[in-house]
Design an enzyme around this catalytic site. Structure first.
Site, mmCIF file in Angstrom:
data_model
loop_
_atom_site.group_PDB
_atom_site.id
_atom_site.type_symbol
_atom_site.label_atom_id
_atom_site.label_comp_id
_atom_site.label_asym_id
_atom_site.label_seq_id
_atom_site.Cartn_x
_atom_site.Cartn_y
_atom_site.Cartn_z
ATOM 1 N N ASP A 1 0.854 -1.180 0.000
ATOM 2 C CA ASP A 1 0.000 0.000 0.000
ATOM 3 C C ASP A 1 0.892 1.232 0.000
ATOM 4 O O ASP A 1 1.762 1.380 0.855
ATOM 5 C CB ASP A 1 -0.880 -0.035 1.263
ATOM 6 C CG ASP A 1 -1.875 1.104 1.294
ATOM 7 O OD1 ASP A 1 -2.143 1.693 0.233
ATOM 8 O OD2 ASP A 1 -2.369 1.398 2.394
ATOM 9 N N ASP B 1 -3.235 2.326 -5.778
ATOM 10 C CA ASP B 1 -2.002 2.348 -4.985
ATOM 11 C C ASP B 1 -1.882 1.157 -4.051
ATOM 12 O O ASP B 1 -1.138 1.206 -3.085
ATOM 13 C CB ASP B 1 -1.908 3.653 -4.182
ATOM 14 C CG ASP B 1 -2.822 3.655 -2.977
ATOM 15 O OD1 ASP B 1 -3.987 3.247 -3.126
ATOM 16 O OD2 ASP B 1 -2.382 4.056 -1.891
ATOM 17 N N GLU B 2 -2.608 0.095 -4.351
ATOM 18 C CA GLU B 2 -2.685 -1.019 -3.412
ATOM 19 C C GLU B 2 -2.804 -2.337 -4.178
ATOM 20 O O GLU B 2 -3.577 -2.415 -5.128
ATOM 21 C CB GLU B 2 -3.974 -0.818 -2.616
ATOM 22 C CG GLU B 2 -3.931 -1.121 -1.163
ATOM 23 C CD GLU B 2 -5.325 -0.945 -0.593
ATOM 24 O OE1 GLU B 2 -5.784 -1.874 0.069
ATOM 25 O OE2 GLU B 2 -5.960 0.096 -0.828
HETATM 26 MG MG LIG Z 1 -2.536 3.962 0.270
#
Ligand SMILES: [Mg+2]
Length: 409
Positions: free
Chosen positions: A58, A151-152
């Protein structure tokens, strides 16, 4: 193959120079230990560090980190990404968070808490480009990458770790180092025996984190934590569990799986496994999204058509941003309404041209809403897009989006 005794011994590795295995100082000294090779204090010690292969990665304050990367003068200053018509915080850097700023907070409130913050409007095309660069690096490590958002992602590193003989932890530490150096953003990594544990771990040590949750400690680690930490437990289910006397994960682990199955069906059975630290879900690469949507639950039921229509605007902007982030154009839209007494209705239509523009989505959905007989109060409105097609990999996103052409059939 390591023998049984070696596998149980607690050793460690250096996140900066990747030296391993590091000898084990006693528990008290571990916090202050420094790498014997490079002197870095960023060490990790864990009995299972060489065996764990499921990772959740993350990015830290993603949009804000990208903006900071491009403005080195703001490195130690508060940065907030957000604003626009929707007027909420999309991301806040850790300096702004220290002042109390949070995601989804109204911009006015955020700036009262942190008046010195520099505010950037979201530039999704830029974040998508970083996201793609990141994903290429994930895919260079393993084909088993399951993106959860821009983003993960989950990564299954079982095969590369076995094939190379390099533990997944070192592959990941190296990845974090390389991403920091070349993409200019930081990651937090959770490494665990399964998806559930990896996801929880990535949140333990943010930012620039690296946390591990192994098989042996899983049940004890989870036991005192709230049951809402488990995947699939939202507010309603947490409340239902609490009525049954289940507040912590340990409370649930203490019940028979059959009790959970009788009381909550399939999800009960699954939660019962999670509560024991087990998770059989596989990492499924590239599951394409079938629809992208957003919805709002009103604090007070809304009865006027104009008020419902107003609520569609920010939803159209959110969904447009998500389409842009996913690099998709939508060919269909749906409006969902839920009445005060929880009756749900949906209305769908095709878009004249596939689009990822908020104005196009809003026009189509507003027309759907106005064709509806609005009587009584509504507690929720939703907007979702389906029949998604790839916007293409080349060129800036803004230029790719088709121009608005409202030729209603
Ligand atoms: Mg994040």
């Amino acid at each position: 193959m390591s023998d049984r005794f070696e596998a149980k011994a607690v050793t460690g590795f250096c996140r900066d120079c990747l030296a391993s295995p590091l000898a084990t100082p006693d528990t008290a000294a571990r916090l202050k230990a420094r790498c014997a090779v490079c002197g870095s204090p960023r060490l990790r010690f864990h009995a299972e560090w060489r065996d764990l292969t499921i990772a959740h990665i993350d990015c830290d304050a993603f949009y804000a980190s990208v903006e900071k990367r491009d403005r080195p003068d703001l490195r130690h200053r508060a940065v907030i990404v957000g604003g626009g018509e929707r007027g909420v915080v999309a991301a806040a850097c850790y300096v702004a968070r220290a002042a109390g700023v949070r995601s989804a907070m109204p911009m006015g409130q955020a700036l009262r808490l942190c008046p010195e913050a520099t505010v950037f409007p979201p530039t999704m095309s830029k974040y998508s480009a970083v996201s793609r660069a990141l994903r290429r690096r994930f895919l260079a490590l393993t084909p088993l990458v399951e993106p959860l958002s821009l983003d993960e992602a989950f990564l299954d590193l079982t095969t590369p770790a076995h094939a190379t003989g390099i533990p997944a932890a070192l592959l990941l530490a190296n990845l974090a180092r390389e991403v920091e150096a070349n993409l200019g953003i930081t990651l937090s990594i959770g490494l665990g025996a399964n998806k559930l544990l990896a996801k929880i771990a990535s949140d333990l040590d943010k930012p620039r984190g690296f946390a591990l949750i192994g098989r042996a400690e899983a049940a004890n680690f989870l036991a005192p934590r709230p049951v809402s930490l488990l995947w699939g437990v939202g507010k309603a289910l947490a409340a239902a569990l609490e009525r049954e006397g289940v507040r912590t994960i340990g409370d649930l682990a203490a019940r028979e799986p059959m009790w959970a199955a009788r009381r909550f069906g399939q999800i009960g059975l699954r939660l019962s496994e999670f509560a024991r630290g087990h998770d059989r879900r596989r990492i499924t690469p590239d599951r394409p999204a079938k629809s992208i949507g957003a919805e709002t639950t009103f604090r007070q039921d809304r009865t006027r058509l104009e008020d419902l229509s107003d609520a569609l605007r920010p939803l159209a902007e959110t969904v447009a941003r998500r389409l842009q982030a996913a690099d998709k154009l939508a060919a269909g839209v749906t409006v969902k309404l839920k009445s005060a007494d929880f009756v749900q209705r949906t209305r769908s239509t095709s878009l004249p041209t596939p689009t990822q523009e908020a104005a196009d989505l809003w026009h189509a959905c507003d027309a759907l809403l106005r064709a509806e007989t609005v009587r009584g109060g509504f507690r929720l409105i939703g907007l979702s897009c389906d029949r998604l097609i790839d916007a293409g990999e080349t060129g800036p996103l803004g230029l790719l989006a088709p121009q608005t052409s409202v030729t209603q059939e």
